[in-house]
Enzyme design. Structure first.
Site, PDB file in Angstrom:
ATOM      1  N   ASN A 296       0.711   5.409  -7.216  1.00  0.00           N
ATOM      2  CA  ASN A 296      -0.136   5.215  -6.037  1.00  0.00           C
ATOM      3  C   ASN A 296      -0.225   6.596  -5.398  1.00  0.00           C
ATOM      4  OD1 ASN A 296      -1.426   4.690  -3.655  1.00  0.00           O
ATOM      5  ND2 ASN A 296      -0.126   2.960  -3.064  1.00  0.00           N
TER       6      ASN A 296
ATOM      7  N   ARG B 118     -13.296   5.976  -0.363  1.00  0.00           N
ATOM      8  CA  ARG B 118     -12.116   5.458  -1.081  1.00  0.00           C
ATOM      9  C   ARG B 118     -12.504   4.734  -2.369  1.00  0.00           C
ATOM     10  NH1 ARG B 118      -7.869   5.913   2.814  1.00  0.00           N
ATOM     11  NH2 ARG B 118      -8.735   5.809   4.909  1.00  0.00           N
TER      12      ARG B 118
ATOM     13  N   TYR C  64      -1.942  -2.678   4.892  1.00  0.00           N
ATOM     14  CA  TYR C  64      -0.922  -2.272   3.911  1.00  0.00           C
ATOM     15  C   TYR C  64       0.293  -3.200   3.830  1.00  0.00           C
ATOM     16  CZ  TYR C  64      -3.584   2.086   4.017  1.00  0.00           C
ATOM     17  OH  TYR C  64      -4.591   3.015   3.938  1.00  0.00           O
TER      18      TYR C  64
ATOM     19  N   HIS D 260      -2.909   0.384  -5.896  1.00  0.00           N
ATOM     20  CA  HIS D 260      -3.171   0.552  -4.471  1.00  0.00           C
ATOM     21  C   HIS D 260      -2.829  -0.748  -3.765  1.00  0.00           C
ATOM     22  CE1 HIS D 260      -5.003   4.391  -5.109  1.00  0.00           C
ATOM     23  NE2 HIS D 260      -5.639   3.859  -6.142  1.00  0.00           N
ATOM     24  N   LEU D 261      -2.212  -0.609  -2.620  1.00  0.00           N
ATOM     25  CA  LEU D 261      -1.858  -1.793  -1.828  1.00  0.00           C
ATOM     26  C   LEU D 261      -3.112  -2.508  -1.348  1.00  0.00           C
ATOM     27  CD1 LEU D 261       0.831   0.149   0.130  1.00  0.00           C
ATOM     28  CD2 LEU D 261       1.352  -1.844  -1.279  1.00  0.00           C
ATOM     29  N   SER D 262      -4.060  -1.725  -0.854  1.00  0.00           N
ATOM     30  CA  SER D 262      -5.300  -2.297  -0.319  1.00  0.00           C
ATOM     31  C   SER D 262      -6.363  -2.356  -1.422  1.00  0.00           C
ATOM     32  CB  SER D 262      -5.808  -1.433   0.837  1.00  0.00           C
ATOM     33  OG  SER D 262      -6.100  -0.119   0.383  1.00  0.00           O
TER      34      SER D 262
ATOM     35  N   PRO E 261       1.011  10.677  -0.392  1.00  0.00           N
ATOM     36  CA  PRO E 261       1.136  10.965   1.029  1.00  0.00           C
ATOM     37  C   PRO E 261       0.986   9.750   1.933  1.00  0.00           C
ATOM     38  CG  PRO E 261      -0.922  11.822   0.154  1.00  0.00           C
ATOM     39  CD  PRO E 261      -0.092  11.403  -1.018  1.00  0.00           C
ATOM     40  N   ASN E 262       1.821   9.771   2.959  1.00  0.00           N
ATOM     41  CA  ASN E 262       1.826   8.784   4.049  1.00  0.00           C
ATOM     42  C   ASN E 262       2.395   7.429   3.650  1.00  0.00           C
ATOM     43  OD1 ASN E 262       0.689  10.415   6.187  1.00  0.00           O
ATOM     44  ND2 ASN E 262      -1.201  10.391   4.996  1.00  0.00           N
TER      45      ASN E 262
ATOM     46  N   HIS F 136      -8.406  10.102  -4.208  1.00  0.00           N
ATOM     47  CA  HIS F 136      -9.843  10.307  -4.013  1.00  0.00           C
ATOM     48  C   HIS F 136     -10.242  11.781  -4.022  1.00  0.00           C
ATOM     49  CE1 HIS F 136      -9.167   6.208  -2.822  1.00  0.00           C
ATOM     50  NE2 HIS F 136      -8.474   6.583  -1.752  1.00  0.00           N
TER      51      HIS F 136
ATOM     52  N   ARG G 278     -13.215  -0.922   1.219  1.00  0.00           N
ATOM     53  CA  ARG G 278     -12.961  -0.016   2.340  1.00  0.00           C
ATOM     54  C   ARG G 278     -14.043   1.078   2.415  1.00  0.00           C
ATOM     55  NH1 ARG G 278      -6.931   1.686   2.579  1.00  0.00           N
ATOM     56  NH2 ARG G 278      -7.627   2.202   4.696  1.00  0.00           N
TER      57      ARG G 278
ATOM     58  N   ALA H 136      -4.040   9.085  -0.583  1.00  0.00           N
ATOM     59  CA  ALA H 136      -5.355   9.703  -0.376  1.00  0.00           C
ATOM     60  C   ALA H 136      -5.697  10.721  -1.464  1.00  0.00           C
ATOM     61  CB  ALA H 136      -5.406  10.352   1.006  1.00  0.00           C
TER      62      ALA H 136
ATOM     63  N   ASP I 104      -5.663  16.078 -14.002  1.00  0.00           N
ATOM     64  CA  ASP I 104      -5.359  16.964 -15.134  1.00  0.00           C
ATOM     65  C   ASP I 104      -3.913  16.786 -15.597  1.00  0.00           C
ATOM     66  OD1 ASP I 104      -7.913  17.972 -15.164  1.00  0.00           O
ATOM     67  OD2 ASP I 104      -7.422  19.852 -14.146  1.00  0.00           O
TER      68      ASP I 104
ATOM     69  N   GLU J 237      -2.491   2.620 -12.364  1.00  0.00           N
ATOM     70  CA  GLU J 237      -2.791   3.022 -10.984  1.00  0.00           C
ATOM     71  C   GLU J 237      -2.653   1.806 -10.071  1.00  0.00           C
ATOM     72  OE1 GLU J 237      -6.746   4.578 -10.622  1.00  0.00           O
ATOM     73  OE2 GLU J 237      -6.550   4.941  -8.468  1.00  0.00           O
TER      74      GLU J 237
ATOM     75  N   ARG K  18       2.590   0.907  10.738  1.00  0.00           N
ATOM     76  CA  ARG K  18       1.238   0.751  11.303  1.00  0.00           C
ATOM     77  C   ARG K  18       0.360   0.030  10.285  1.00  0.00           C
ATOM     78  NH1 ARG K  18      -1.584   5.447  11.183  1.00  0.00           N
ATOM     79  NH2 ARG K  18      -3.260   4.314  12.196  1.00  0.00           N
TER      80      ARG K  18
HETATM   81  O1  CA2 Z   1      -4.129   1.153  -0.616  1.00  0.00           O
HETATM   82  C1  CA2 Z   1      -3.420   2.075  -0.994  1.00  0.00           C
HETATM   83  O2  CA2 Z   1      -2.335   1.906  -1.546  1.00  0.00           O
HETATM   84  C2  CA2 Z   1      -3.855   3.531  -0.699  1.00  0.00           C
HETATM   85  O3  CA2 Z   1      -3.466   4.327  -1.820  1.00  0.00           O
HETATM   86  C3  CA2 Z   1      -3.111   3.957   0.552  1.00  0.00           C
HETATM   87  C4  CA2 Z   1      -3.506   5.337   1.046  1.00  0.00           C
HETATM   88  C5  CA2 Z   1      -5.031   5.453   1.170  1.00  0.00           C
HETATM   89  O4  CA2 Z   1      -5.386   6.774   1.519  1.00  0.00           O
HETATM   90  C6  CA2 Z   1      -5.736   5.062  -0.118  1.00  0.00           C
HETATM   91  O5  CA2 Z   1      -7.137   5.137   0.092  1.00  0.00           O
HETATM   92  C7  CA2 Z   1      -5.357   3.649  -0.538  1.00  0.00           C
HETATM   93  C8  CA2 Z   1      -2.925   5.635   2.438  1.00  0.00           C
HETATM   94  C9  CA2 Z   1      -1.516   5.230   2.675  1.00  0.00           C
HETATM   95  C10 CA2 Z   1      -1.201   5.409   4.141  1.00  0.00           C
HETATM   96  O6  CA2 Z   1      -0.286   4.409   4.519  1.00  0.00           O
HETATM   97  C11 CA2 Z   1       0.074   4.303   5.831  1.00  0.00           C
HETATM   98  C12 CA2 Z   1       0.774   3.185   6.184  1.00  0.00           C
HETATM   99  C13 CA2 Z   1       1.173   3.016   7.473  1.00  0.00           C
HETATM  100  C14 CA2 Z   1       0.889   3.968   8.433  1.00  0.00           C
HETATM  101  C15 CA2 Z   1       0.188   5.087   8.085  1.00  0.00           C
HETATM  102  C16 CA2 Z   1      -0.211   5.273   6.781  1.00  0.00           C
END
Ligand code: CA2
Length: 163
Positions: free
Chosen positions: A88, A125, A37, A114-116, A24-25, A94, A121, A91, A101, A112, A32
């Protein structure tokens, strides 16, 4: 001979399929929070991965969804068909026992991503359900993490196909 070429229902002589799944997202990337990210869109990351996978001789599936059930279904579909999964889960990383499963049942080597750097954080997370089913986790390297994940899978897949 077909039987000798098959492992777990997968034809190991065919081009290996890698399934890259995004949660998601992640479709909002580039709009943003570039400081967290990066500036690339999800399409930019897909193009990066496709170029790299071509060079490695993988067929790539690259998908994004905002729905937990889609991820579960795609992981189930990977069983016996894909040679590796890069995930990836956003959210859902977590929160989702359902994704954990599905990954445990799929029995497909998983990395796995993650960008960040999730450990720098918010405390919520720091825990990942996905991690329990993954060979390893790459976080904090932005889009390059996907390339590192493909390289890690390539090594795992080549290692497991040697007789
Ligand atoms: O760091 C990552 O790749 C995450 O999986 C990104 C997820 C976050 O919930 C994880 O804790 C770490 C969220 C991605 C949301 O990305 C956005 C980018 C721009 C604007 C809004 C959301």
């Amino acid at each position: 001979m077909a039987n000798e070429r098959e492992t777990g229902g997968r034809d190991v002589t065919a081009t290996p399929i890698i399934s890259i799944l995004n949660g998601p997202n992640l479709n909002m990337l580039g709009t943003r929070q570039p400081e967290v990210y990066g500036r690339e869109s999800i399409s930019d990351i897909e193009a990066l991965c496709r170029a790299h996978a071509d060079g490695q001789g993988f067929a790539l599936e690259f998908r994004q969804t905002n729905h937990e059930g889609d991820l579960v279904t795609w992981i189930q579909e990977a069983r016996g068909r894909a040679s590796g999964i890069v995930i990836n889960a956003g959210a859902y990383t977590h929160t989702s026992v359902a994704i954990l499963d599905a990954l445990l049942a799929a029995e497909v080597p998983t990395v796995e991503v993650h960008l960040s750097n999730i450990h720098q954080r918010d405390p919520f997370r720091h825990h990942s359900y996905v991690a329990k089913a993954a060979k390893g986790m790459i976080c904090g390297f932005g889009s390059h993490g996907y390339i590192l994940a493909l390289d890690a899978l390539a090594r795992l897949i080549k290692g497991s196909s040697q007789t």
